[in-house]
Write a protein that holds these residues in place. Sequence first.
Motif, PDB file in Angstrom:
ATOM      1  N   SER A 174       9.982   6.916 -15.151  1.00 49.95           N
ATOM      2  CA  SER A 174       9.026   6.414 -16.145  1.00 49.95           C
ATOM      3  C   SER A 174       8.594   4.988 -15.795  1.00 49.95           C
ATOM      4  O   SER A 174       7.427   4.626 -15.961  1.00 49.95           O
ATOM      5  CB  SER A 174       9.595   6.493 -17.561  1.00 49.95           C
ATOM      6  N   ALA A 175       9.517   4.183 -15.264  1.00 50.71           N
ATOM      7  CA  ALA A 175       9.143   2.835 -14.809  1.00 50.71           C
ATOM      8  C   ALA A 175       8.158   2.925 -13.648  1.00 50.71           C
ATOM      9  O   ALA A 175       7.232   2.109 -13.534  1.00 50.71           O
ATOM     10  CB  ALA A 175      10.385   2.043 -14.394  1.00 50.71           C
ATOM     11  N   GLY A 176       8.332   3.906 -12.789  1.00 51.54           N
ATOM     12  CA  GLY A 176       7.409   4.128 -11.679  1.00 51.54           C
ATOM     13  C   GLY A 176       6.025   4.503 -12.172  1.00 51.54           C
ATOM     14  O   GLY A 176       5.013   4.038 -11.631  1.00 51.54           O
ATOM     15  N   ARG A 177       5.957   5.323 -13.209  1.00 52.27           N
ATOM     16  CA  ARG A 177       4.650   5.698 -13.784  1.00 52.27           C
ATOM     17  C   ARG A 177       3.965   4.486 -14.411  1.00 52.27           C
ATOM     18  O   ARG A 177       2.753   4.323 -14.290  1.00 52.27           O
ATOM     19  CB  ARG A 177       4.824   6.808 -14.803  1.00 52.27           C
ATOM     20  N   ARG A 178       4.745   3.642 -15.074  1.00 53.20           N
ATOM     21  CA  ARG A 178       4.153   2.421 -15.644  1.00 53.20           C
ATOM     22  C   ARG A 178       3.622   1.516 -14.536  1.00 53.20           C
ATOM     23  O   ARG A 178       2.524   0.971 -14.636  1.00 53.20           O
ATOM     24  CB  ARG A 178       5.169   1.676 -16.515  1.00 53.20           C
ATOM     25  N   GLN A 179       4.402   1.347 -13.474  1.00 54.07           N
ATOM     26  CA  GLN A 179       3.968   0.524 -12.346  1.00 54.07           C
ATOM     27  C   GLN A 179       2.729   1.131 -11.703  1.00 54.07           C
ATOM     28  O   GLN A 179       1.796   0.411 -11.346  1.00 54.07           O
ATOM     29  CB  GLN A 179       5.089   0.383 -11.313  1.00 54.07           C
ATOM     30  N   LEU A 180       2.700   2.444 -11.566  1.00 53.63           N
ATOM     31  CA  LEU A 180       1.539   3.113 -10.992  1.00 53.63           C
ATOM     32  C   LEU A 180       0.290   2.859 -11.840  1.00 53.63           C
ATOM     33  O   LEU A 180      -0.787   2.603 -11.302  1.00 53.63           O
ATOM     34  CB  LEU A 180       1.801   4.613 -10.853  1.00 53.63           C
ATOM     35  N   LEU A 190      11.752   1.536  -3.287  1.00 54.81           N
ATOM     36  CA  LEU A 190      11.349   1.988  -4.621  1.00 54.81           C
ATOM     37  C   LEU A 190      12.551   2.399  -5.477  1.00 54.81           C
ATOM     38  O   LEU A 190      12.552   2.193  -6.691  1.00 54.81           O
ATOM     39  CB  LEU A 190      10.341   3.135  -4.511  1.00 54.81           C
ATOM     40  N   VAL A 191      13.575   2.952  -4.839  1.00 55.95           N
ATOM     41  CA  VAL A 191      14.811   3.291  -5.564  1.00 55.95           C
ATOM     42  C   VAL A 191      15.448   2.012  -6.106  1.00 55.95           C
ATOM     43  O   VAL A 191      15.852   1.953  -7.273  1.00 55.95           O
ATOM     44  CB  VAL A 191      15.801   4.069  -4.663  1.00 55.95           C
ATOM     45  N   GLU A 192      15.544   0.984  -5.259  1.00 55.38           N
ATOM     46  CA  GLU A 192      16.138  -0.292  -5.679  1.00 55.38           C
ATOM     47  C   GLU A 192      15.396  -0.909  -6.858  1.00 55.38           C
ATOM     48  O   GLU A 192      15.990  -1.576  -7.700  1.00 55.38           O
ATOM     49  CB  GLU A 192      16.147  -1.277  -4.506  1.00 55.38           C
ATOM     50  N   ARG A 193      14.099  -0.679  -6.929  1.00 55.85           N
ATOM     51  CA  ARG A 193      13.285  -1.219  -8.020  1.00 55.85           C
ATOM     52  C   ARG A 193      13.294  -0.323  -9.263  1.00 55.85           C
ATOM     53  O   ARG A 193      12.687  -0.656 -10.271  1.00 55.85           O
ATOM     54  CB  ARG A 193      11.839  -1.391  -7.552  1.00 55.85           C
ATOM     55  N   GLY A 194      13.955   0.829  -9.156  1.00 54.78           N
ATOM     56  CA  GLY A 194      14.013   1.757 -10.290  1.00 54.78           C
ATOM     57  C   GLY A 194      12.725   2.529 -10.519  1.00 54.78           C
ATOM     58  O   GLY A 194      12.511   3.093 -11.598  1.00 54.78           O
ATOM     59  N   LEU A 195      11.864   2.592  -9.502  1.00 52.81           N
ATOM     60  CA  LEU A 195      10.567   3.253  -9.654  1.00 52.81           C
ATOM     61  C   LEU A 195      10.600   4.720  -9.245  1.00 52.81           C
ATOM     62  O   LEU A 195       9.735   5.497  -9.658  1.00 52.81           O
ATOM     63  CB  LEU A 195       9.505   2.499  -8.854  1.00 52.81           C
ATOM     64  N   VAL A 196      11.588   5.081  -8.434  1.00 49.60           N
ATOM     65  CA  VAL A 196      11.807   6.485  -8.066  1.00 49.60           C
ATOM     66  C   VAL A 196      13.305   6.747  -8.033  1.00 49.60           C
ATOM     67  O   VAL A 196      14.116   5.814  -7.951  1.00 49.60           O
ATOM     68  CB  VAL A 196      11.189   6.860  -6.688  1.00 49.60           C
ATOM     69  N   ARG A 221       0.829  -1.212   0.000  1.00 48.23           N
ATOM     70  CA  ARG A 221       0.000   0.000   0.000  1.00 48.23           C
ATOM     71  C   ARG A 221       0.864   1.263   0.000  1.00 48.23           C
ATOM     72  O   ARG A 221       0.553   2.226  -0.683  1.00 48.23           O
ATOM     73  CB  ARG A 221      -0.895   0.039   1.243  1.00 48.23           C
ATOM     74  N   TYR A 222       1.899   1.270   0.824  1.00 44.59           N
ATOM     75  CA  TYR A 222       2.730   2.462   0.928  1.00 44.59           C
ATOM     76  C   TYR A 222       3.488   2.723  -0.369  1.00 44.59           C
ATOM     77  O   TYR A 222       3.763   3.870  -0.698  1.00 44.59           O
ATOM     78  CB  TYR A 222       3.664   2.412   2.135  1.00 44.59           C
ATOM     79  N   HIS A 223       3.816   1.685  -1.127  1.00 40.61           N
ATOM     80  CA  HIS A 223       4.439   1.891  -2.434  1.00 40.61           C
ATOM     81  C   HIS A 223       3.468   2.649  -3.343  1.00 40.61           C
ATOM     82  O   HIS A 223       3.856   3.613  -4.011  1.00 40.61           O
ATOM     83  CB  HIS A 223       4.800   0.561  -3.102  1.00 40.61           C
ATOM     84  N   TYR A 224       2.220   2.173  -3.362  1.00 39.02           N
ATOM     85  CA  TYR A 224       1.207   2.835  -4.189  1.00 39.02           C
ATOM     86  C   TYR A 224       1.031   4.285  -3.740  1.00 39.02           C
ATOM     87  O   TYR A 224       0.983   5.203  -4.568  1.00 39.02           O
ATOM     88  CB  TYR A 224      -0.125   2.077  -4.124  1.00 39.02           C
ATOM     89  N   ALA A 225       0.927   4.513  -2.438  1.00 37.21           N
ATOM     90  CA  ALA A 225       0.733   5.865  -1.917  1.00 37.21           C
ATOM     91  C   ALA A 225       1.876   6.789  -2.340  1.00 37.21           C
ATOM     92  O   ALA A 225       1.639   7.930  -2.761  1.00 37.21           O
ATOM     93  CB  ALA A 225       0.608   5.838  -0.394  1.00 37.21           C
ATOM     94  N   LEU A 226       3.101   6.308  -2.261  1.00 38.44           N
ATOM     95  CA  LEU A 226       4.249   7.134  -2.647  1.00 38.44           C
ATOM     96  C   LEU A 226       4.255   7.429  -4.142  1.00 38.44           C
ATOM     97  O   LEU A 226       4.470   8.573  -4.557  1.00 38.44           O
ATOM     98  CB  LEU A 226       5.560   6.453  -2.249  1.00 38.44           C
ATOM     99  N   LEU A 227       4.027   6.408  -4.955  1.00 38.93           N
ATOM    100  CA  LEU A 227       4.016   6.620  -6.402  1.00 38.93           C
ATOM    101  C   LEU A 227       2.887   7.569  -6.801  1.00 38.93           C
ATOM    102  O   LEU A 227       3.084   8.470  -7.628  1.00 38.93           O
ATOM    103  CB  LEU A 227       3.886   5.286  -7.139  1.00 38.93           C
TER     104      LEU A 227
END
Length: 150
Positions: A104-110, A80-86, A42-48
């Motif tokens: 951009s990977a974070g936006r796709r995941q979002l 999220l940094v480790e996953r390349g999402l932020v 949930r917190y990943h989604y909230a941050l993205l």
Amino acid sequence: MASADRSAPARLRTKPSWLINQAALPANRLVNEALAGTEMRRYHYALLAALDDVGPASQADLSRGTTIDRSDMVAAVNDLVERGLVERTVDPTDRRRNVVTITSAGRRQLGKLDRLLGKVQDELLAALSAGERRQLVDLLSRVVDHHAKT
């Protein structure tokens, strides 16, 4: 405690606090089940979502905006940094702060998470019409906003 049904005492069924809690039980279960296969929380989604909505932000601002405790924010951003999402960079105007930016990977995941959680909302609110869903969101938003001020 088992999920509430129509046999719950009438007095309880007239208490919004009780009803909100009962609605939260299946909501939490459905979200947890949907996220289980994504390796996201949930917190990943909230941050993205916050970063996509407001743009680059400090970890402190993200903590306030998402209600993620400051002590948990560093670990959440690290993940999220480790996953390349932020990305996290030093704020050029204040080198004591870090600025977090969605990639951009974070936006796709979002986008994937938005679609997944949209299905959860549909399942949770299946008993309501589209208009009733909007009304519920409006009313709950007012309650949340009111208590956020206090």
